[in-house]
Design an enzyme around this catalytic site. Structure first.
Site, short mmCIF file in Angstrom:
data_model
loop_
_atom_site.label_atom_id
_atom_site.label_comp_id
_atom_site.label_asym_id
_atom_site.label_seq_id
_atom_site.Cartn_x
_atom_site.Cartn_y
_atom_site.Cartn_z
N CYS A 1 17.34 -28.43 -13.31
CA CYS A 1 18.51 -28.95 -12.61
C CYS A 1 18.28 -28.92 -11.10
O CYS A 1 18.63 -29.87 -10.39
CB CYS A 1 19.73 -28.12 -12.98
SG CYS A 1 21.23 -28.65 -12.20
N ALA B 1 18.70 -19.81 -11.33
CA ALA B 1 19.41 -20.89 -12.01
C ALA B 1 20.04 -21.83 -10.99
O ALA B 1 20.08 -21.54 -9.79
CB ALA B 1 20.47 -20.33 -12.94
N CYS B 2 20.60 -22.89 -11.50
CA CYS B 2 20.84 -24.11 -10.74
C CYS B 2 21.38 -24.02 -9.31
O CYS B 2 20.67 -24.47 -8.43
CB CYS B 2 21.68 -25.07 -11.53
SG CYS B 2 21.52 -26.73 -10.91
N PRO B 3 22.54 -23.51 -9.02
CA PRO B 3 22.93 -23.74 -7.62
C PRO B 3 22.13 -22.88 -6.63
O PRO B 3 22.04 -23.23 -5.47
CB PRO B 3 24.40 -23.35 -7.59
CG PRO B 3 24.64 -22.54 -8.78
CD PRO B 3 23.55 -22.75 -9.76
N VAL B 4 21.54 -21.79 -7.09
CA VAL B 4 20.92 -20.82 -6.18
C VAL B 4 19.75 -21.41 -5.38
O VAL B 4 19.71 -21.25 -4.16
CB VAL B 4 20.51 -19.53 -6.94
CG1 VAL B 4 19.91 -18.52 -5.99
CG2 VAL B 4 21.69 -18.95 -7.67
#
Lengths: 220, 75
Positions: free
Chosen positions: B41, B12-15
């Site tokens: 994202c 998911a997004c920040p990773v």
């Protein structure tokens, strides 16, 4: 870089599905309008809002997370612009209600310690879940499975929140003041002050991004 | 010029962005990193970060909802 690329996999043509979905949306819209015109309007706005969110890759989570994590503030600036537009729109609606002597519409809620606690909890949750409420819903529609899990627990969390809401109301919310800025500062200062403040934040985050990337590039 | 693959499918997004940042530090100038992502994202913030850093970036949609981001370390 061309040589590195692999040939594209054959993709299914999604065009017929798109047409079918559009027809379905219109049919549901017509059925809803027979029930009540307002429902159909809400349906259309909901669909349009989701479409814009998905296509723009607009993400409230990223707008607060990316400046800290990567120094990118493009979404932060997008949210500030959205807030400015909302300020102008809502001010127009509220001011006209004020001139007519009606009760002022909008979610004017008491502010207090519960606001800060809720904001911190929501912030931690949305960064871990990879999306806020609208972002989660948007990615559920995109078919991102992890977000389906998020949605399930989002619903469970909301239900839990509703169950405990009475306690929060008694302990904090009923004792907190309701602040409506035009009542405190007057309409002019509240309206233009908010726009100026948002503008200053806009300039600040742009400077912050510039600063962050330039100091980084020097060290590389 | 070496090329490396970074598998961020299902992240998911920040990773994906954090992994990309770490991986880019290890690369030499001229190397290409191919980041595989399927989170819309990350499709925005990985290329944006890389372009801000001054790297060459290209995006390819390899499958529905799955992308490969090509980042060339230029400096």
């Amino acid at each position: 870089m061309e040589a590195v690329k692999k040939s594209k996999k054959k993709k299914a043509n999604q065009f017929p599905y798109g047409i079918a979905l559009l027809v379905l949306i219109v049919i549901i819209g017509i059925i809803l309008s027979k029930q009540s015109p307002q429902l159909a309007v809400r349906w259309a706005f909901g669909i349009a809002f989701g479409f814009v969110l998905q296509k723009a890759r607009f993400c409230f989570t990223a707008s607060f997370r990316d400046p800290v994590l990567t120094g990118s503030t493009s979404l932060t600036r997008a949210v500030i612009v959205a807030l400015m537009i909302a300020t102008i729109g809502f001010a127009a609606i509220q001011y006209s209600a004020y001139l007519n002597g009606d009760t002022i519409p909008g979610n004017i809620s008491p502010v207090g310690i519960h606001t800060a606690i809720g904001a911190a909890m929501f912030g931690i949750g949305m960064v871990i879940a990879g999306g806020c409420a609208s972002g989660t819903l948007m990615r559920v529609g995109e078919g991102y499975m992890m977000q389906w899990l998020s949605l399930i627990f989002f619903i469970i969390g909301s239900l839990w929140g509703a169950k405990d809401f009475e306690w929060w109301t008694e302990t904090f919310i009923s004792k907190s003041p309701q602040v409506f800025l035009p009542d405190v500062f007057g309409w002019g200062i509240a309206f233009f002050g908010q726009l100026v403040l948002l503008g200053l934040i806009f300039i600040f985050v742009e400077w912050y991004e510039y600063k962050r990337f330039n100091t980084k590039n020097l060290s590389v | 010029m070496a090329e490396y693959r970074l598998d961020c499918l299902g992240e998911a997004c920040p990773v994906p962005l954090l992994k990309t940042q770490k991986e880019m530090e290890k690369l030499k100038v001229g190397d290409v990193l191919i980041v595989e992502i399927d989170h819309s994202c990350a499709m925005k913030n990985v290329p944006e970060w890389a372009r801000n850093m001054g790297y060459n970036v290209e995006i390819e949609e390899v499958d529905d909802g799955q992308w490969e981001v090509y980042i060339e370390k230029t400096k």
